[in-house]
Write a protein that holds these residues in place. Structure first.
Motif, PDB file in Angstrom:
ATOM      1  N   ALA A  93      -5.371   7.830  -1.653  1.00 36.63           N
ATOM      2  CA  ALA A  93      -5.751   6.451  -1.965  1.00 36.63           C
ATOM      3  C   ALA A  93      -6.278   5.793  -0.696  1.00 36.63           C
ATOM      4  CB  ALA A  93      -4.555   5.675  -2.507  1.00 36.63           C
TER       5      ALA A  93
ATOM      6  N   VAL B 293       1.640   2.739  -3.462  1.00 38.01           N
ATOM      7  CA  VAL B 293       0.569   3.202  -4.351  1.00 38.01           C
ATOM      8  C   VAL B 293       0.888   4.540  -5.026  1.00 38.01           C
ATOM      9  CG1 VAL B 293      -1.830   3.969  -4.446  1.00 38.01           C
ATOM     10  CG2 VAL B 293      -1.241   1.871  -3.239  1.00 38.01           C
TER      11      VAL B 293
ATOM     12  N   PHE C 261       0.830  -1.205   0.000  1.00 40.85           N
ATOM     13  CA  PHE C 261       0.000   0.000   0.000  1.00 40.85           C
ATOM     14  C   PHE C 261       0.867   1.259   0.000  1.00 40.85           C
ATOM     15  CE2 PHE C 261      -3.675   2.367   2.254  1.00 40.85           C
ATOM     16  CZ  PHE C 261      -4.224   2.726   1.031  1.00 40.85           C
TER      17      PHE C 261
ATOM     18  N   ALA D  51     -14.358  -0.697  -6.909  1.00 46.06           N
ATOM     19  CA  ALA D  51     -13.370   0.345  -7.199  1.00 46.06           C
ATOM     20  C   ALA D  51     -14.100   1.651  -7.487  1.00 46.06           C
ATOM     21  CB  ALA D  51     -12.510  -0.050  -8.394  1.00 46.06           C
TER      22      ALA D  51
ATOM     23  N   LYS E 263     -10.976  -0.563  -3.318  1.00 42.18           N
ATOM     24  CA  LYS E 263     -10.006   0.522  -3.430  1.00 42.18           C
ATOM     25  C   LYS E 263     -10.707   1.777  -3.928  1.00 42.18           C
ATOM     26  CE  LYS E 263      -6.401  -2.788  -4.784  1.00 42.18           C
ATOM     27  NZ  LYS E 263      -5.527  -3.233  -5.903  1.00 42.18           N
TER      28      LYS E 263
ATOM     29  N   ASN F 112      -5.656   3.094   6.835  1.00 44.63           N
ATOM     30  CA  ASN F 112      -6.023   2.563   5.520  1.00 44.63           C
ATOM     31  C   ASN F 112      -6.102   3.637   4.444  1.00 44.63           C
ATOM     32  OD1 ASN F 112      -6.281  -0.240   6.199  1.00 44.63           O
ATOM     33  ND2 ASN F 112      -8.126   0.302   7.337  1.00 44.63           N
TER      34      ASN F 112
ATOM     35  N   ARG G  92      -7.790   1.976   0.959  1.00 40.81           N
ATOM     36  CA  ARG G  92      -8.198   0.576   0.903  1.00 40.81           C
ATOM     37  C   ARG G  92      -9.352   0.438   1.890  1.00 40.81           C
ATOM     38  NH1 ARG G  92      -2.809  -2.111   3.849  1.00 40.81           N
ATOM     39  NH2 ARG G  92      -2.938  -0.849   5.750  1.00 40.81           N
TER      40      ARG G  92
ATOM     41  N   TRP H 208      -4.079   0.016 -10.863  1.00 41.02           N
ATOM     42  CA  TRP H 208      -4.066  -0.187  -9.416  1.00 41.02           C
ATOM     43  C   TRP H 208      -5.453  -0.531  -8.883  1.00 41.02           C
ATOM     44  CZ3 TRP H 208      -6.246   2.830  -5.297  1.00 41.02           C
ATOM     45  CH2 TRP H 208      -5.960   2.295  -4.025  1.00 41.02           C
ATOM     46  N   LEU H 209      -6.456   0.140  -9.391  1.00 38.91           N
ATOM     47  CA  LEU H 209      -7.800  -0.029  -8.847  1.00 38.91           C
ATOM     48  C   LEU H 209      -8.387  -1.410  -9.128  1.00 38.91           C
ATOM     49  CD1 LEU H 209      -9.258   3.473  -9.717  1.00 38.91           C
ATOM     50  CD2 LEU H 209      -9.131   2.515  -7.415  1.00 38.91           C
TER      51      LEU H 209
END
Length: 285
Positions: A52, A9, A6, A142, A59, A35, A54, A89-90
């Motif tokens: 970003a 990211v 993470f 996402a 995400k 997170n 989580r 990434w998503l």
């Protein structure tokens, strides 16, 4: 996703990219929880423009201007490398489609399987919709979203940030939307040193080990002015001990101002803690 992954990211999103075009006059965000991760800052670490998150198995990317979500919908050439990195990434599917939920009145109206949802936070959603959106994220969805809170307040005279539904959604997923704005350059350079603090939770943990860290004191002092005593997951005693153990050279007095530059920077952070957490007093008070 583990913490180490993470942490990467921001570098994943800006892989091969040195900056992002500024959209309007962005607001600022505060990544609060363990997170969340700051992704992009303006002039300093207190001007977070992208975060970003989580959330459960899902995400999310939150931007500090409502124009940013549209770069994922309009196919603008200038931002396509950033869009590609965000998609990867998503959802880790280079063919995944971006789907606007701006006009949807219910998550039942949204074809979301295998898609990345995009939301301009100024398109108001009710509590049921936002709760369902959180469930969607929790289960592995996402989402890309954004707003410019200071602009919403200008249009909605007499309202408060707490009246803006998007801010309540962001509170729930661990991001504070502020009514400040960033006077950042255009384009906005990606500066990894500005996002090293990660989030407010991490800053407080670091301060517990190194209470004299000027950068972290400045960040927490500024954040507390916005958050007051609502810091999630933060033990008030940690901040209280930082203030109580501060030396006299850091505590300004009418007859003895703080003269040393580095001490003044630390003192500014301490004052932010004192102002943000009523009931905490500096030594000698």
């Amino acid at each position: 996703m583990g913490d180490a992954d993470f942490d990467q990211v921001p570098h994943i999103l800006f892989n091969g990219i040195s900056n992002l075009r500024r959209r309007g006059c962005p607001g600022t965000l505060i990544p609060l929880t363990h997170n969340t991760r700051a992704v992009l800052c303006g002039n300093d670490s207190n001007e977070v423009i992208a975060v970003a998150i989580r959330f459960g198995d899902g995400k999310c990317l939150v931007f500090a201007h409502c124009d940013y979500p549209y770069i994922f919908l309009n196919g603008e050439v200038d931002d396509q490398n950033f869009v590609k990195n965000c998609r990867q990434w998503l959802i880790q599917d280079e063919n995944a489609q971006f789907v606007s939920i701006n006009d949807a009145s219910s998550m039942n109206d949204v074809q979301y399987y295998g898609k990345i949802l995009v939301w301009d936070g100024h398109c108001i959603k009710d509590e049921t919709f936002m709760n369902d959106l959180c469930v969607y994220l929790q289960q592995g969805g996402a989402l890309i979203c954004g707003s410019v809170a200071w602009g919403w307040l200008q249009v909605n005279k007499g309202k408060f940030l707490s009246d803006f539904p998007f801010t309540r959604f962001c509170d729930y997923i661990g991001v504070k939307v502020t009514d400040n704005y960033s006077n950042c350059p255009d384009p906005i350079p990606f500066r990894s040193e500005l996002i090293e603090f990660k989030n407010i939770y991490h800053v407080v943990q670091e301060l517990a080990n190194d209470p004299n860290n000027i950068k972290n004191l400045t960040i927490i002092g500024s954040a507390l002015k916005e958050l007051g005593d609502t810091l999630p997951g933060v033990v008030a005693e940690t901040l209280q001990n930082i203030v109580l153990n501060a030396g006299n050279e850091l505590v300004p007095a009418r007859s003895c101002p703080v003269l040393d530059k580095s001490c003044r920077e630390q003192s500014t952070g301490l004052c932010g803690i004192l102002c943000g957490l009523p009931g905490i007093k500096a030594c000698g008070e």
